[in-house]
Motif scaffolding. Structure first.
Motif, PDB file in Angstrom:
ATOM      1  N   ARG A  18      42.673  49.431  43.830  1.00 31.07           N
ATOM      2  CA  ARG A  18      42.331  48.008  43.869  1.00 31.07           C
ATOM      3  C   ARG A  18      41.789  47.665  45.238  1.00 31.07           C
ATOM      4  O   ARG A  18      42.491  47.827  46.246  1.00 31.07           O
ATOM      5  CB  ARG A  18      43.542  47.143  43.571  1.00 31.07           C
ATOM      6  CG  ARG A  18      43.214  45.652  43.398  1.00 31.07           C
ATOM      7  CD  ARG A  18      44.479  44.831  43.421  1.00 31.07           C
ATOM      8  NE  ARG A  18      44.284  43.490  42.893  1.00 31.07           N
ATOM      9  CZ  ARG A  18      45.048  42.450  43.225  1.00 31.07           C
ATOM     10  NH1 ARG A  18      46.053  42.617  44.064  1.00 31.07           N
ATOM     11  NH2 ARG A  18      44.822  41.268  42.693  1.00 31.07           N
ATOM     12  N   LEU A  19      40.563  47.209  45.280  1.00 25.49           N
ATOM     13  CA  LEU A  19      39.948  46.773  46.516  1.00 25.49           C
ATOM     14  C   LEU A  19      40.111  45.261  46.657  1.00 25.49           C
ATOM     15  O   LEU A  19      40.117  44.535  45.665  1.00 25.49           O
ATOM     16  CB  LEU A  19      38.460  47.117  46.528  1.00 25.49           C
ATOM     17  CG  LEU A  19      38.076  48.569  46.257  1.00 25.49           C
ATOM     18  CD1 LEU A  19      36.569  48.733  46.368  1.00 25.49           C
ATOM     19  CD2 LEU A  19      38.810  49.517  47.183  1.00 25.49           C
ATOM     20  N   SER A  20      40.217  44.809  47.893  1.00 30.53           N
ATOM     21  CA  SER A  20      40.259  43.381  48.150  1.00 30.53           C
ATOM     22  C   SER A  20      39.283  43.039  49.263  1.00 30.53           C
ATOM     23  O   SER A  20      38.913  43.894  50.073  1.00 30.53           O
ATOM     24  CB  SER A  20      41.670  42.923  48.517  1.00 30.53           C
ATOM     25  OG  SER A  20      42.083  43.532  49.719  1.00 30.53           O
ATOM     26  N   CYS A  21      38.867  41.793  49.278  1.00 23.81           N
ATOM     27  CA  CYS A  21      37.913  41.321  50.279  1.00 23.81           C
ATOM     28  C   CYS A  21      38.284  39.907  50.686  1.00 23.81           C
ATOM     29  O   CYS A  21      38.204  38.984  49.874  1.00 23.81           O
ATOM     30  CB  CYS A  21      36.503  41.349  49.708  1.00 23.81           C
ATOM     31  SG  CYS A  21      35.262  40.512  50.715  1.00 23.81           S
ATOM     32  N   ALA A  22      38.692  39.764  51.927  1.00 22.99           N
ATOM     33  CA  ALA A  22      39.011  38.442  52.462  1.00 22.99           C
ATOM     34  C   ALA A  22      37.741  37.824  53.039  1.00 22.99           C
ATOM     35  O   ALA A  22      37.116  38.417  53.920  1.00 22.99           O
ATOM     36  CB  ALA A  22      40.086  38.553  53.528  1.00 22.99           C
ATOM     37  N   ALA A  23      37.380  36.665  52.532  1.00 23.18           N
ATOM     38  CA  ALA A  23      36.157  36.014  52.973  1.00 23.18           C
ATOM     39  C   ALA A  23      36.470  34.842  53.897  1.00 23.18           C
ATOM     40  O   ALA A  23      37.430  34.108  53.678  1.00 23.18           O
ATOM     41  CB  ALA A  23      35.367  35.510  51.764  1.00 23.18           C
ATOM     42  N   SER A  24      35.641  34.691  54.911  1.00 21.84           N
ATOM     43  CA  SER A  24      35.740  33.525  55.785  1.00 21.84           C
ATOM     44  C   SER A  24      34.324  33.034  56.079  1.00 21.84           C
ATOM     45  O   SER A  24      33.367  33.809  56.047  1.00 21.84           O
ATOM     46  CB  SER A  24      36.480  33.862  57.077  1.00 21.84           C
ATOM     47  OG  SER A  24      35.854  34.925  57.754  1.00 21.84           O
ATOM     48  N   GLY A  25      34.219  31.728  56.328  1.00 21.67           N
ATOM     49  CA  GLY A  25      32.901  31.157  56.567  1.00 21.67           C
ATOM     50  C   GLY A  25      32.143  30.854  55.291  1.00 21.67           C
ATOM     51  O   GLY A  25      31.003  30.376  55.330  1.00 21.67           O
ATOM     52  N   VAL A  26      32.771  31.120  54.164  1.00 23.81           N
ATOM     53  CA  VAL A  26      32.183  30.833  52.868  1.00 23.81           C
ATOM     54  C   VAL A  26      33.316  30.525  51.905  1.00 23.81           C
ATOM     55  O   VAL A  26      34.404  31.089  52.034  1.00 23.81           O
ATOM     56  CB  VAL A  26      31.330  32.010  52.365  1.00 23.81           C
ATOM     57  CG1 VAL A  26      32.181  33.247  52.114  1.00 23.81           C
ATOM     58  CG2 VAL A  26      30.540  31.624  51.120  1.00 23.81           C
ATOM     59  N   THR A  27      33.074  29.654  50.955  1.00 26.68           N
ATOM     60  CA  THR A  27      34.103  29.274  49.993  1.00 26.68           C
ATOM     61  C   THR A  27      33.864  30.030  48.694  1.00 26.68           C
ATOM     62  O   THR A  27      32.830  29.841  48.048  1.00 26.68           O
ATOM     63  CB  THR A  27      34.066  27.760  49.723  1.00 26.68           C
ATOM     64  OG1 THR A  27      34.243  27.073  50.971  1.00 26.68           O
ATOM     65  CG2 THR A  27      35.175  27.356  48.768  1.00 26.68           C
ATOM     66  N   SER A  28      34.826  30.863  48.336  1.00 27.36           N
ATOM     67  CA  SER A  28      34.629  31.746  47.183  1.00 27.36           C
ATOM     68  C   SER A  28      34.390  30.972  45.890  1.00 27.36           C
ATOM     69  O   SER A  28      33.729  31.467  44.986  1.00 27.36           O
ATOM     70  CB  SER A  28      35.829  32.677  47.017  1.00 27.36           C
ATOM     71  OG  SER A  28      37.005  31.949  46.754  1.00 27.36           O
ATOM     72  N   SER A  29      34.917  29.775  45.802  1.00 28.04           N
ATOM     73  CA  SER A  29      34.753  29.002  44.567  1.00 28.04           C
ATOM     74  C   SER A  29      33.354  28.426  44.417  1.00 28.04           C
ATOM     75  O   SER A  29      32.995  27.951  43.341  1.00 28.04           O
ATOM     76  CB  SER A  29      35.771  27.859  44.526  1.00 28.04           C
ATOM     77  OG  SER A  29      35.581  26.990  45.625  1.00 28.04           O
ATOM     78  N   SER A  30      32.565  28.496  45.474  1.00 26.55           N
ATOM     79  CA  SER A  30      31.254  27.844  45.471  1.00 26.55           C
ATOM     80  C   SER A  30      30.071  28.796  45.425  1.00 26.55           C
ATOM     81  O   SER A  30      28.934  28.339  45.300  1.00 26.55           O
ATOM     82  CB  SER A  30      31.110  26.957  46.720  1.00 26.55           C
ATOM     83  OG  SER A  30      32.129  25.985  46.761  1.00 26.55           O
ATOM     84  N   VAL A  31      30.339  30.086  45.543  1.00 22.61           N
ATOM     85  CA  VAL A  31      29.239  31.045  45.620  1.00 22.61           C
ATOM     86  C   VAL A  31      29.468  32.210  44.674  1.00 22.61           C
ATOM     87  O   VAL A  31      30.582  32.450  44.209  1.00 22.61           O
ATOM     88  CB  VAL A  31      29.063  31.596  47.047  1.00 22.61           C
ATOM     89  CG1 VAL A  31      28.636  30.505  48.012  1.00 22.61           C
ATOM     90  CG2 VAL A  31      30.341  32.282  47.520  1.00 22.61           C
ATOM     91  N   CYS A  32      28.395  32.934  44.451  1.00 23.61           N
ATOM     92  CA  CYS A  32      28.488  34.200  43.728  1.00 23.61           C
ATOM     93  C   CYS A  32      28.953  35.273  44.695  1.00 23.61           C
ATOM     94  O   CYS A  32      28.431  35.389  45.802  1.00 23.61           O
ATOM     95  CB  CYS A  32      27.120  34.569  43.161  1.00 23.61           C
ATOM     96  SG  CYS A  32      27.031  36.200  42.403  1.00 23.61           S
ATOM     97  N   MET A  33      29.955  36.033  44.285  1.00 27.21           N
ATOM     98  CA  MET A  33      30.433  37.149  45.091  1.00 27.21           C
ATOM     99  C   MET A  33      30.406  38.419  44.244  1.00 27.21           C
ATOM    100  O   MET A  33      30.382  38.359  43.014  1.00 27.21           O
ATOM    101  CB  MET A  33      31.850  36.894  45.595  1.00 27.21           C
ATOM    102  CG  MET A  33      31.946  35.691  46.523  1.00 27.21           C
ATOM    103  SD  MET A  33      33.568  35.532  47.297  1.00 27.21           S
ATOM    104  CE  MET A  33      33.501  36.888  48.480  1.00 27.21           C
TER     105      MET A  33
END
Length: 120
Positions: A18-33
């Motif tokens: 299981r890979l994980s990716c912590a995002a900052s500077g962007v809101t995961s609910s608002s963009v395609c990841m």
């Protein structure tokens, strides 16, 4: 924007990771990841995407084996990988599209990656 991947490592054929990716500077609910991967000597390819509305898309090579998900409260993206094969060996990059699109093979910003190695 900062994308920090974790969870890579060696795993046996047929195993899971299981890979994980912590995002900052962007809101995961608002963009395609999504997730991209690059195997040695090969071009980078799209693995899976999840759009702002939760719609997912997968490369044919991983359909039925990989699952992409995200936790918007934690601003974190995941990739559950099951039934791993030697051809899944690659550097896996978390990615985001900052342009407002969501194309599996055309995400425009990605992190440094985490290495996944499948062996017998």
């Amino acid at each position: 924007v900062r994308l920090a991947e974790e969870g890579g490592g060696p795993v046996q054929i047929g195993g899971s990771l299981r890979l994980s990716c912590a995002a900052s500077g962007v809101t995961s609910s608002s963009v395609c990841m999504g997730w991209l991967r690059q195997a040695p000597g090969k071009e980078r390819e799209g693995v899976a995407t999840i759009d702002s509305d939760g719609t997912t898309s997968y490369a044919d090579s991983v359909k039925g084996r990989f699952t992409i998900s995200k936790d918007n409260a934690k601003n974190t993206l995941y990739l559950q990988m099951n039934s791993l094969k030697p051809e899944d060996t690659a550097m896996y990059h978390c990615a985001v599209d900052l342009r407002g699109y969501c194309f599996l093979h055309d995400l425009d910003y990605w992190g440094k990656g985490t290495l996944v190695t499948i062996s017998s």
